[in-house]
Design a protein around this motif. Sequence first.
Motif, PDB file in Angstrom:
ATOM      1  N   SER A 184       0.942  -0.849  -0.362  1.00  0.00           N
ATOM      2  CA  SER A 184      -0.337  -0.293   0.064  1.00  0.00           C
ATOM      3  C   SER A 184       0.906   1.339   0.007  1.00  0.00           C
ATOM      4  N   ILE A 185       1.731   1.005   0.820  1.00  0.00           N
ATOM      5  CA  ILE A 185       2.773   2.618   0.503  1.00  0.00           C
ATOM      6  C   ILE A 185       3.394   2.524  -0.452  1.00  0.00           C
ATOM      7  N   ASP A 186       3.898   2.118  -1.272  1.00  0.00           N
ATOM      8  CA  ASP A 186       4.506   1.822  -2.415  1.00  0.00           C
ATOM      9  C   ASP A 186       3.704   2.178  -3.572  1.00  0.00           C
ATOM     10  N   VAL A 187       2.228   2.260  -3.415  1.00  0.00           N
ATOM     11  CA  VAL A 187       0.636   2.078  -4.635  1.00  0.00           C
ATOM     12  C   VAL A 187       0.494   4.234  -4.029  1.00  0.00           C
ATOM     13  N   ALA A 188       0.197   4.165  -2.575  1.00  0.00           N
ATOM     14  CA  ALA A 188       0.044   5.552  -2.278  1.00  0.00           C
ATOM     15  C   ALA A 188       1.446   6.703  -2.831  1.00  0.00           C
ATOM     16  N   ARG A 189       2.583   6.172  -2.777  1.00  0.00           N
ATOM     17  CA  ARG A 189       3.633   7.087  -3.552  1.00  0.00           C
ATOM     18  C   ARG A 189       3.038   6.922  -4.820  1.00  0.00           C
ATOM     19  N   LEU A 190       3.231   6.204  -5.911  1.00  0.00           N
ATOM     20  CA  LEU A 190       3.073   6.128  -6.440  1.00  0.00           C
ATOM     21  C   LEU A 190       1.518   7.290  -7.417  1.00  0.00           C
ATOM     22  N   LEU A 191       0.667   6.793  -6.765  1.00  0.00           N
ATOM     23  CA  LEU A 191      -0.378   7.963  -6.817  1.00  0.00           C
ATOM     24  C   LEU A 191      -0.297   9.014  -7.232  1.00  0.00           C
ATOM     25  N   ALA A 192       1.076   9.465  -6.042  1.00  0.00           N
ATOM     26  CA  ALA A 192       1.186  10.778  -5.588  1.00  0.00           C
ATOM     27  C   ALA A 192       2.130  11.510  -7.165  1.00  0.00           C
ATOM     28  N   GLY A 193       3.167  10.475  -7.651  1.00  0.00           N
ATOM     29  CA  GLY A 193       3.915  10.696  -8.761  1.00  0.00           C
ATOM     30  C   GLY A 193       5.115  10.690  -8.149  1.00  0.00           C
ATOM     31  N   LEU A 194       5.606   9.902  -7.176  1.00  0.00           N
ATOM     32  CA  LEU A 194       6.159   9.889  -6.290  1.00  0.00           C
ATOM     33  C   LEU A 194       7.114   8.446  -6.567  1.00  0.00           C
TER      34      LEU A 194
END
Length: 733
Positions: free
Chosen positions: A383-393
């Motif tokens: 989930s932490i990786d997907v959250a950063r991916l959605l934010a463009g990080l």
Amino acid sequence: MKWINYVMAAALACLALSSPVRAESLPTNAIEAVNVAQQGNEVALRVDLKEPLASPPPGFSVANPAKIALDFQSTANALGRNSQVFNQGDLRSMNVVQVGDRTRLVLNLVQNMNYKTRLDGKALYITLSPIDRLTDSSAQRSTRFAEESLVGHRHAISDVLFRRGKDGEGRIIVDLSDTGTGIDIRQQGPNLVVDFMKTSVPDRLRRKLDVTDFATPVTSVETKAFGDSVRMIITPKGLWEHNAYQSDNQFIVEVKQVVEDPNKLVQGSKVGYQGPRVSINYQNGDVRALLRLMAEELNLNAVISETVTGTTTLVLKDVPADQVIDIIFQQKGLDMRKKGNIIMIAPRDEIATREKLDFESKQQISELEPLKLEQFQLNYQKSIDVARLLAGLPPTGAAGGAAAGGAPGTPGAAQRILSKRGSAVADPQSNIIFINDIPSKLEEIRSFIKAIDVGARQVLIEARVVEATDSFNRSLGAKLGLINSKAINLGGGVNMVGGAYAPATGTTTIANGVVTSTVTPAVLTQTPMAGVNLPSYTSTGGTMDFSLFNSALTRILNVEIAALESDGLGKVISSPRVITANNVKAKIEDGTEVPYTVCMAGVGTTAAGQVCTVSFKSAKLSLEATPQITPEGTVRMALVVKKEEPDWTKAIQGNPPIKSSIVETNVVVENGGTVVIGGVFITNNQDIIEKVPLLGDIPFLGWLFKYKNDTGARRELLVFITPRVISDKMRFD
């Protein structure tokens, strides 16, 4: 052909009724009578009107189906009927349709014809003349694929096969008994019909094939007898196009899916215009009416803006209808937007302004639309990786709860999937991600998570490293020796024994003043001597001796022949295996680390004033692989295979060099297949000859004075790779 006339009349009426009715005065003219007369191979028509025309009416012709249409402005239909059958030459019938203040006269033909118009008082004369088929390209095109070349001969179909092409097209392969079969192919409704003239088909091929599982545009292929011929019905789905060709006794039909291009009026994979060809003689005609006419030929539903006005003059012959529309667009500064088979035509500036307003409206809605919170349970991704991916990080391995959001100016925000006001919070404990965003963005994020949150497929990669050695040694030579054991008196009191000089011995006595001397020759010893020993060698193979000697055994000649031949074969096999997920790099190593001494100048801790330390260098067998499973089921791999080992035979001060073989490549292999990705082949051959100068060069006898040694060594390294997909996880829906 009556039903064609009725359909055309209905289509023209519907097309005319679909356009907005302009508020104009009643027609000032009217068609009162139409008379037809055949004059040789020409057909003449006389159209009587209530009032004389100022100029001939604009018209156009269509090749397939063959017809000619004339538009009379501000004219009514006073014939009392809408159709009439003539059957004069190539003129079949006539349709007259009145819409508002204008009337269209349509002449239905057997084949395409040239026409000329002439005004004479209140009458309009129309002359129809045949087209020269040898020089005119607008002649009616036949649907016959191949003519029958063996007339009276009975043909047959021996086999019907279905294959999937490399680009996803469906290929129907028909094996014919001969090349002279007549073939007729045409599109009939949603199906493609192929008729094989005067052809028979065996009972085993009279069937309907369900080919849906091949994932092509074709869903079924039915083959059946049709009179004295064979009919094949191909049923495709979606938007498609076909291509047929014949190679010797094989007839092949390819049906390919067409990806819809919104910028093209007629869909297809071919470059250029593909609409039906029309001939137009349009003098100062209404642009709106011409656009409606071309939309009819392309079977499109047209919505023409009220701002499209003006007139145009076009004289075109055998031109695709979609090209005619393109020409009008360039003339009048028009553009279109296409959705399915409906096109909206308007001035280019009007369409651009309308789209700009739509985009601004959507942007304002997104800025004012209330946010909505939604949670997503992830099964495979973190989930932490997907959250950063959605934010463009970029993804990170940080633990604990995390929140992602931020303004568009933050690093990576240019690629963010969240909206400007959206945010995402990840909970690593439950692997749930909470997203707060506008509803339209939530739909995009839902599709994004569904696409990436899938189970990784596993791949087992097995490598076999085979190292084979082959050594060969052959020695051949002769050893010549001469032994001499007879004493030779050289005079002067000196004898030679075995080639060595030995002085004579004697005694001297004085008696009564008389000196007496006695000389005794040296005693001959039987020590043998090698007079000749050519050449010298050390042989571990078989030997054969020959000796020649005199009767007194004082001189002996020895000839020793030595021969050696040895073969050595060796094979070393290493088989590293590694399992990894799809698109994930894996590495496996097996081996040792070799110690070596490194000495550096230091404060005299040793006799040489150097400080020596022990370091280690790896000598391992390693396999590094990154697999990728393709949609076709094959496995694409980026491979690095290393084989390293110490060579103690060439050690320097106890430090061996490291012998390494490295293969690095990218390959595509079938699931369970084996491929040889590389090999190292080393050959070392040496020929050594030792001989006595001059004597060793004598033909045949020279072998008594020389020695030859041939050595050969071969080393070959092969790497075999076998990938296997061992698991196929179900996707999460």
